[in-house]
Design a protein around this motif. Structure first.
Motif, PDB file in Angstrom:
ATOM      1  N   ARG A 121      99.895  15.497  39.646  1.00 40.51           N
ATOM      2  CA  ARG A 121     100.718  16.707  39.713  1.00 40.51           C
ATOM      3  C   ARG A 121     101.294  16.912  41.109  1.00 40.51           C
ATOM      4  N   LYS A 122     100.487  16.656  42.124  1.00 39.79           N
ATOM      5  CA  LYS A 122     100.984  16.796  43.491  1.00 39.79           C
ATOM      6  C   LYS A 122     101.996  15.698  43.814  1.00 39.79           C
ATOM      7  N   LEU A 123     101.771  14.511  43.270  1.00 35.25           N
ATOM      8  CA  LEU A 123     102.734  13.433  43.479  1.00 35.25           C
ATOM      9  C   LEU A 123     104.092  13.783  42.897  1.00 35.25           C
ATOM     10  N   ALA A 124     104.103  14.470  41.762  1.00 35.71           N
ATOM     11  CA  ALA A 124     105.376  14.882  41.169  1.00 35.71           C
ATOM     12  C   ALA A 124     106.121  15.825  42.108  1.00 35.71           C
ATOM     13  N   ARG A 125     105.398  16.735  42.758  1.00 32.93           N
ATOM     14  CA  ARG A 125     106.027  17.639  43.726  1.00 32.93           C
ATOM     15  C   ARG A 125     106.584  16.864  44.914  1.00 32.93           C
ATOM     16  N   ILE A 126     105.824  15.880  45.370  1.00 31.86           N
ATOM     17  CA  ILE A 126     106.259  15.100  46.532  1.00 31.86           C
ATOM     18  C   ILE A 126     107.483  14.259  46.190  1.00 31.86           C
ATOM     19  N   ARG A 127     107.482  13.649  45.017  1.00 31.88           N
ATOM     20  CA  ARG A 127     108.638  12.839  44.620  1.00 31.88           C
ATOM     21  C   ARG A 127     109.893  13.699  44.504  1.00 31.88           C
ATOM     22  N   ARG A 128     109.734  14.920  44.020  1.00 31.02           N
ATOM     23  CA  ARG A 128     110.885  15.824  43.942  1.00 31.02           C
ATOM     24  C   ARG A 128     111.408  16.134  45.343  1.00 31.02           C
ATOM     25  N   LEU A 129     110.488  16.406  46.270  1.00 31.67           N
ATOM     26  CA  LEU A 129     110.888  16.700  47.645  1.00 31.67           C
ATOM     27  C   LEU A 129     111.631  15.521  48.263  1.00 31.67           C
ATOM     28  N   LEU A 130     111.121  14.325  48.067  1.00 36.05           N
ATOM     29  CA  LEU A 130     111.769  13.142  48.628  1.00 36.05           C
ATOM     30  C   LEU A 130     113.139  12.915  48.002  1.00 36.05           C
ATOM     31  N   ARG A 131     113.232  13.125  46.697  1.00 35.06           N
ATOM     32  CA  ARG A 131     114.506  12.912  46.009  1.00 35.06           C
ATOM     33  C   ARG A 131     115.561  13.906  46.492  1.00 35.06           C
ATOM     34  N   PHE A 132     115.181  15.178  46.604  1.00 37.80           N
ATOM     35  CA  PHE A 132     116.129  16.193  47.052  1.00 37.80           C
ATOM     36  C   PHE A 132     116.470  16.029  48.533  1.00 37.80           C
ATOM     37  N   SER A 133     115.629  15.330  49.269  1.00 34.39           N
ATOM     38  CA  SER A 133     115.882  15.118  50.699  1.00 34.39           C
ATOM     39  C   SER A 133     116.704  13.869  50.962  1.00 34.39           C
ATOM     40  N   GLY A 134     116.996  13.113  49.917  1.00 35.17           N
ATOM     41  CA  GLY A 134     117.799  11.910  50.079  1.00 35.17           C
ATOM     42  C   GLY A 134     117.046  10.739  50.674  1.00 35.17           C
ATOM     43  N   ILE A 135     115.714  10.738  50.560  1.00 34.78           N
ATOM     44  CA  ILE A 135     114.914   9.635  51.098  1.00 34.78           C
ATOM     45  C   ILE A 135     114.994   8.446  50.144  1.00 34.78           C
ATOM     46  N   GLU A 136     115.374   7.300  50.646  1.00 27.65           N
ATOM     47  CA  GLU A 136     115.476   6.106  49.816  1.00 27.65           C
ATOM     48  C   GLU A 136     114.094   5.540  49.509  1.00 27.65           C
ATOM     49  N   ALA A 137     113.961   4.975  48.322  1.00 28.94           N
ATOM     50  CA  ALA A 137     112.674   4.422  47.895  1.00 28.94           C
ATOM     51  C   ALA A 137     112.198   3.320  48.830  1.00 28.94           C
ATOM     52  N   ALA A 138     113.127   2.574  49.418  1.00 28.69           N
ATOM     53  CA  ALA A 138     112.747   1.467  50.301  1.00 28.69           C
ATOM     54  C   ALA A 138     112.097   1.944  51.586  1.00 28.69           C
ATOM     55  N   HIS A 139     112.195   3.233  51.882  1.00 22.30           N
ATOM     56  CA  HIS A 139     111.581   3.790  53.082  1.00 22.30           C
ATOM     57  C   HIS A 139     110.158   4.275  52.818  1.00 22.30           C
ATOM     58  N   CYS A 140     109.702   4.212  51.566  1.00 25.73           N
ATOM     59  CA  CYS A 140     108.444   4.855  51.192  1.00 25.73           C
ATOM     60  C   CYS A 140     107.397   3.843  50.734  1.00 25.73           C
ATOM     61  N   VAL A 141     106.153   4.158  51.035  1.00 24.11           N
ATOM     62  CA  VAL A 141     105.010   3.484  50.427  1.00 24.11           C
ATOM     63  C   VAL A 141     104.058   4.567  49.935  1.00 24.11           C
ATOM     64  N   PHE A 142     103.403   4.284  48.805  1.00 29.88           N
ATOM     65  CA  PHE A 142     102.518   5.250  48.168  1.00 29.88           C
ATOM     66  C   PHE A 142     101.107   4.677  48.111  1.00 29.88           C
ATOM     67  N   LEU A 143     100.153   5.429  48.591  1.00 35.70           N
ATOM     68  CA  LEU A 143      98.764   4.983  48.552  1.00 35.70           C
ATOM     69  C   LEU A 143      98.301   4.761  47.119  1.00 35.70           C
ATOM     70  N   ALA A 144      98.681   5.642  46.209  1.00 38.08           N
ATOM     71  CA  ALA A 144      98.256   5.522  44.817  1.00 38.08           C
ATOM     72  C   ALA A 144      98.793   4.243  44.191  1.00 38.08           C
ATOM     73  N   ARG A 145     100.037   3.903  44.480  1.00 34.55           N
ATOM     74  CA  ARG A 145     100.649   2.715  43.888  1.00 34.55           C
ATOM     75  C   ARG A 145     100.089   1.441  44.494  1.00 34.55           C
ATOM     76  N   GLU A 146      99.968   1.416  45.823  1.00 30.77           N
ATOM     77  CA  GLU A 146      99.551   0.189  46.491  1.00 30.77           C
ATOM     78  C   GLU A 146      98.094  -0.152  46.224  1.00 30.77           C
ATOM     79  N   SER A 147      97.265   0.874  46.078  1.00 29.58           N
ATOM     80  CA  SER A 147      95.833   0.630  45.922  1.00 29.58           C
ATOM     81  C   SER A 147      95.365   0.746  44.485  1.00 29.58           C
ATOM     82  N   SER A 148      96.290   1.100  43.569  1.00 30.65           N
ATOM     83  CA  SER A 148      95.938   1.311  42.163  1.00 30.65           C
ATOM     84  C   SER A 148      94.788   2.299  42.053  1.00 30.65           C
ATOM     85  N   LEU A 149      94.920   3.415  42.786  1.00 33.03           N
ATOM     86  CA  LEU A 149      93.841   4.388  42.832  1.00 33.03           C
ATOM     87  C   LEU A 149      93.955   5.360  41.677  1.00 33.03           C
ATOM     88  N   ASP A 150      92.799   5.913  41.284  1.00 41.55           N
ATOM     89  CA  ASP A 150      92.833   7.045  40.386  1.00 41.55           C
ATOM     90  C   ASP A 150      92.766   8.303  41.225  1.00 41.55           C
TER      91      ASP A 150
END
Length: 279
Positions: A97-126
């Motif tokens: 749920r918090k990730l959804a808020r963060i992704r919205r913030l990044l999208r509205f801020s014009g941050i490109e995906a290539a500039h981002c890394v996500f701990l949840a994605r890279e580590s396959s964390l729950d």
């Protein structure tokens, strides 16, 4: 020619303890990218924790329970992100749920995906706290100081600690940047949290200790409860709470501390409501 410094943006909507652990990552990113970090959190405590920290240049605090469209802090942070879109973005949040808020913030801020890394994605964390892993990193400490001086090793039995996750995360580089331009720091970073206490806070603490008559006493602070024990109407320690420890073990620990340090003053900390846990 060395790469130009860029400001890392680090996002985590964690609690107080989480934000203190985050300082291990902030030092790494500061030294790799040559500029202190912009930390984005939720609640008031990120600004208090990092007010005097050398690895942090700016702190943005979003309101934790306010819808983004009604949150002035959200819009201020969006403007700051749009102005600093050249930097790498490290998202440490793992809650969906918090990730959804963060992704919205990044999208509205014009941050490109290539500039981002996500701990949840890279580590396959729950979304839970550290779990057992066949590739879990463990700390490697300096033989003389006991301080971590290298990247974590792997272990087939040790659980993955949050600090190890954050240190390993700091080794990653967003796709928009050349990792060779921003190498691992040398000498090696401390790979451990660091809480910087301001001069004003130290003076306030000293005055409080003086009023209590504890100025020259050895103090040991213990907080058996956590925010999960206060959920709902009843205080309870749930077996499913991986931040909790059975009260009888706390009692045994305090007895051993007192036996080892009989002159020390043991202070049990927590919210007033938590005092009932210890009755």
């Amino acid at each position: 020619m060395p790469a130009p410094p860029v400001q890392p943006i680090v996002i985590w909507f964690g609690r107080v303890g989480d934000l203190i652990l985050l300082s291990a990552l902030l030092e790494i990113l500061h030294r790799r990218f040559g500029s202190p970090c912009h930390v984005i959190g939720a609640g008031a405590w990120p600004a208090e924790i990092y007010a005097a920290h050398s690895d942090v240049a700016r702190v943005s605090c979003l309101h934790r329970y306010t819808a983004w469209v009604f949150d002035p802090a959200w819009w201020r942070t969006r403007r700051a992100l749009r102005a600093g879109r050249a930097g790498p973005v490290y998202v440490c949040e793992t809650d969906p749920r918090k990730l959804a808020r963060i992704r919205r913030l990044l999208r509205f801020s014009g941050i490109e995906a290539a500039h981002c890394v996500f701990l949840a994605r890279e580590s396959s964390l729950d979304t839970a706290l550290p779990h057992a892993s066949t590739v879990a990193p463990t700390h490697r400490g300096d033989a003389q100081t006991g301080v971590d001086t290298a990247l974590p090793r792997t272990s087939k039995v040790a659980p993955t600690h949050w600090v190890d996750r954050l240190v390993s995360f700091g080794r990653l580089t967003p796709a928009a940047f050349n990792a060779a331009d921003y190498p691992w720091p040398a000498p090696a970073p401390r790979c451990a949290p660091l809480l910087t206490v301001s001069t004003a806070a130290r003076a306030e603490c000293a005055a409080w200790l003086e009023r209590q008559g504890w100025r020259d006493r050895t103090l040991i602070l213990v907080q058996p409860g956590n925010r999960r024990t206060m959920r709902g109407r009843r205080l309870r320690v749930s077996p499913a709470d991986d931040k909790a420890w059975p009260l009888e073990r706390w009692a045994a620990l305090l007895r051993r501390i007192h036996a080892r340090l009989p002159q020390a003053l043991i202070v049990v900390c927590g919210a007033p409501r938590e005092s009932r846990l210890l009755e």
